[in-house]
Design an enzyme around this catalytic site. Structure first.
Site, PDB file in Angstrom:
ATOM      1  N   SER A 112       0.798  -1.158   0.152  1.00 24.95           N
ATOM      2  CA  SER A 112      -0.176  -0.009   0.082  1.00 24.95           C
ATOM      3  C   SER A 112       0.815   1.351  -0.079  1.00 24.95           C
ATOM      4  O   SER A 112       2.124   1.141   0.091  1.00 24.95           O
ATOM      5  CB  SER A 112      -0.972   0.077   1.217  1.00 24.95           C
ATOM      6  OG  SER A 112      -0.030   0.224   2.245  1.00 24.95           O
ATOM      7  N   LYS A 113       0.187   2.460   0.005  1.00 24.86           N
ATOM      8  CA  LYS A 113       0.673   3.790  -0.316  1.00 24.86           C
ATOM      9  C   LYS A 113       1.557   3.922   1.197  1.00 24.86           C
ATOM     10  O   LYS A 113       2.666   4.220   1.016  1.00 24.86           O
ATOM     11  CB  LYS A 113      -0.362   4.765  -0.207  1.00 24.86           C
ATOM     12  CG  LYS A 113       0.090   6.007  -0.258  1.00 24.86           C
ATOM     13  CD  LYS A 113      -0.893   6.905  -0.694  1.00 24.86           C
ATOM     14  CE  LYS A 113      -1.727   7.833   0.418  1.00 24.86           C
ATOM     15  NZ  LYS A 113      -2.629   8.695   0.216  1.00 24.86           N
ATOM     16  N   ARG A 114       0.947   3.470   2.203  1.00 29.19           N
ATOM     17  CA  ARG A 114       1.577   3.603   3.499  1.00 29.19           C
ATOM     18  C   ARG A 114       2.962   2.917   3.712  1.00 29.19           C
ATOM     19  O   ARG A 114       3.852   3.137   4.503  1.00 29.19           O
ATOM     20  CB  ARG A 114       0.693   3.116   4.737  1.00 29.19           C
ATOM     21  CG  ARG A 114      -0.580   3.449   4.687  1.00 29.19           C
ATOM     22  CD  ARG A 114      -1.077   4.435   5.961  1.00 29.19           C
ATOM     23  NE  ARG A 114      -2.216   5.243   5.462  1.00 29.19           N
ATOM     24  CZ  ARG A 114      -2.334   6.453   5.035  1.00 29.19           C
ATOM     25  NH1 ARG A 114      -0.892   7.182   4.737  1.00 29.19           N
ATOM     26  NH2 ARG A 114      -3.367   7.121   4.654  1.00 29.19           N
ATOM     27  N   ASP A 115       3.012   1.741   2.874  1.00 33.72           N
ATOM     28  CA  ASP A 115       4.276   0.923   3.081  1.00 33.72           C
ATOM     29  C   ASP A 115       5.573   1.618   2.579  1.00 33.72           C
ATOM     30  O   ASP A 115       6.592   1.289   3.039  1.00 33.72           O
ATOM     31  CB  ASP A 115       3.978  -0.522   2.270  1.00 33.72           C
ATOM     32  CG  ASP A 115       3.003  -1.517   2.695  1.00 33.72           C
ATOM     33  OD1 ASP A 115       3.062  -1.334   4.185  1.00 33.72           O
ATOM     34  OD2 ASP A 115       2.197  -1.987   2.153  1.00 33.72           O
ATOM     35  N   ASP A 163       0.044  14.796  -1.431  1.00 33.01           N
ATOM     36  CA  ASP A 163      -1.282  14.556  -0.965  1.00 33.01           C
ATOM     37  C   ASP A 163      -2.050  15.600   0.014  1.00 33.01           C
ATOM     38  O   ASP A 163      -1.350  16.079   1.033  1.00 33.01           O
ATOM     39  CB  ASP A 163      -1.253  13.367   0.264  1.00 33.01           C
ATOM     40  CG  ASP A 163      -2.517  12.804   0.427  1.00 33.01           C
ATOM     41  OD1 ASP A 163      -3.630  13.583   0.656  1.00 33.01           O
ATOM     42  OD2 ASP A 163      -2.667  11.601  -0.025  1.00 33.01           O
TER      43      ASP A 163
END
Ligand code: GLU
Length: 535
Positions: free
Chosen positions: A291-294, A309
């Site tokens: 994911s983006k968070r990773d 963002d």
């Protein structure tokens, strides 16, 4: 055409291996594939792989690669996302043959501009009884879910059983339906899923896939705002844009049953595309979807280009800004889910096109390994002509002296992972150190060698600028004086660049210039004597 192909597939099954048969069929068809991102956010690395596989498949079969912007979700769409997608694909060299930028004969290529077409198709389904009006408010739906859960149905959905309890054109009298249509509040259209059926389709990666119709919900196909949902727009567009193969992420596999039913409802069975659902890209730990968070968590980019963002007020660096070459990134990405069946690993785009085979894509998820991405970038940088690198990064250097910069690039290339490394690693060649690694200096600098360093500085000032000559002179001095290399060379390096790491010492001296290098050594001696005295 598609019907014929299906028959041919069945007739030849068992005689010709399936992948060969698929290949023969693909060769015969007019291949049109599409990458269909929703501009609800920036292009993610998973989307890059989908785009790449579509691109390779199209090029391999002299087909057409279409880019369709699926912006039916007006609330979640973000203005900047579309240009991020377009710019990213351009940077990667995966530009589409047909898109909003270069429309072909099947436009518009942005779904928000195709509204009329969808309404027309929805009316067709309403007329044929494959769809119905629903008037349930968000509260009605919430109540339904609550009641179902209380009754022990923990995954309630608007299905064949529930539809009979709700406010829709299947349950209400005609007058009431007309009144509600006139009123125009919460008017949606839902697909009527047939009862007691098994929906089966063949997937190029997963083989035969089946869903029971009882597992499917009556998906909304037209929303209260008059916009179609993904399912309807996607199918109408794939059909009207003559898409032959749908290559997309695994997360869309369960939607395909709905799509197959839509093809059937429109009597478009002969035009149903071939499906290929790509395996997930997994987190570096191997567990769960990347994911983006990773990216932030593990310290690597997940977008090709940088992205700001607005909601999170967070800036994300992309692979480009991190110093990746697009060709290296594509090479890394192509192997996330596919391999050529041998140990060949480095391929440029032409070789990828030559080797790529839809039937050689793995079913299981592909683990994202950032070190491997870096390794590919290193391989590409090291095999690139220095002139080409120079053209890419010339503005990073504070001099226009091309032959000087080329020497620097030649020297740094073998130890470079990212394009940006050239700038950071070459800084010591242009500027004297702003500070020294004091810890190392204290450890390595011995006051008893002060005179020796002074001699070496004087010698370098007088020597020829040739790297080998400088090395010979310095080393002869060390040997003749019965000194230790380890007592002199690391200290010279710190004097010259501030730190212990860096490329070949003598090459650096030669590039910094004899007199500049001698100045730096003298400054280093002065600084070290100062810390030797004051601690
Ligand atoms: N708009 C969908 C997405 O954002 C496309 C899925 C598909 O390719 O059908 O991924």
């Amino acid at each position: 055409m598609f019907r014929f192909i299906e028959c041919a597939t069945k007739a030849c099954k068992g005689i010709i291996p399936l992948h060969l048969l698929n290949w023969m069929i693909d060769m015969k068809q007019d291949i049109r594939v599409r990458f269909a991102p929703s501009p609800t956010g920036p292009l993610h690395i998973g989307g890059v792989r989908t785009a790449l596989y579509n691109y390779l498949f199209a090029k391999k079969h002299q087909g057409t690669f279409v880019l369709r912007i699926e912006d039916t979700d007006q609330i979640r769409s973000i203005d900047e996302a579309e240009s991020h997608i377009l710019n990213s694909l351009e940077w990667l060299g995966l530009s589409a043959d047909e898109s909003v930028l270069n429309p072909g004969n099947f436009g518009p290529y942005r779904q928000s501009e195709r509204k009329k077409l969808y309404r027309h198709h929805v009316d067709q389904l309403l007329k044929s009884g494959h769809a119905y009006y629903a008037f349930d408010s968000p509260e009605d739906l919430e109540n339904m879910r609550m009641h179902e859960k209380e009754a022990g149905n923990y995954t309630p959905k608007y299905d064949q059983r529930i539809r009979l309890k709700m406010k829709n054109s299947l349950t209400l009298p005609v007058d009431e339906v007309n009144r509600l249509l006139e009123k125009g509040e919460n008017v949606t259209v839902r697909l009527k899923i047939p009862e007691n059926e098994t929906i089966t389709f063949s997937d190029r990666i997963r083989g035969e896939v089946s869903f029971k119709s009882s597992e499917l919900d009556d998906k909304i196909i037209l929303k209260a705002d008059g916009m179609p949902t993904y399912h309807l727009a996607n199918v109408v567009d794939d059909k009207t844009m003559r898409i032959s193969h749908v290559i997309r992420g695994e997360e869309w596999l369960s939607s395909t049953a709905h799509h197959v039913l839509l093809y059937r409802a429109f009597s478009w069975e002969d035009h149903q595309p071939d499906y290929a659902h790509l395996p997930l890209i997994l987190k570096p730990t191997g567990k769960g979807k990347l994911s983006k968070r990773d990216g932030a968590k593990f310290g690597f980019p997940v977008f090709p280009l940088e992205w700001y963002d607005q909601k999170e007020e967070e800036q994300y660096a992309g692979f480009k800004e991190a110093g990746f070459l697009p060709a290296a990134l594509l090479n890394f990405m192509v192997l996330l889910g596919w391999n050529p069946g041998n140990d060949e690993e480095i391929f440029d785009i032409d070789r990828m096109i030559e080797l790529f085979d839809l039937d050689q894509i793995n079913k299981s998820g592909a683990q994202f390994n950032y070190n491997k991405a870096k390794w590919f970038n290193e391989q590409y940088i090291q095999s690139m002509d220095s002139e080409v690198i120079y053209d890419l990064i010339r503005s990073d250097f504070p001099t226009g002296d091309q032959s000087f910069v080329l020497k620097i690039i030649d020297m740094l290339k073998p130890r470079t992972t990212f394009l940006n490394d050239f700038k950071s690693q070459s800084e010591p060649l242009f500027y004297p150190p702003a500070s020294y690694d004091k810890h190392m200096l204290k450890k390595k600098y011995k006051h008893e060698h002060k005179e020796d360093f002074q001699h070496i500085a004087t010698m370098i000032r007088a020597a020829s600028p040739d790297r080998d000559d400088i090395e010979k002179a310095v080393k002869r001095y060390i040997v003749d004086g019965e000194l230790k290399f380890g007592a002199i060379l690391p200290v010279l390096r710190i004097f010259l660049t501030g730190s212990m790491s860096g490329p070949d010492l003598f090459e650096m001296i030669s590039l910094i210039g004899n007199s500049n290098s001698a100045d730096r050594i003298e400054e280093g001696i002065a600084f070290s004597s100062h810390i030797a005295v004051n601690g």
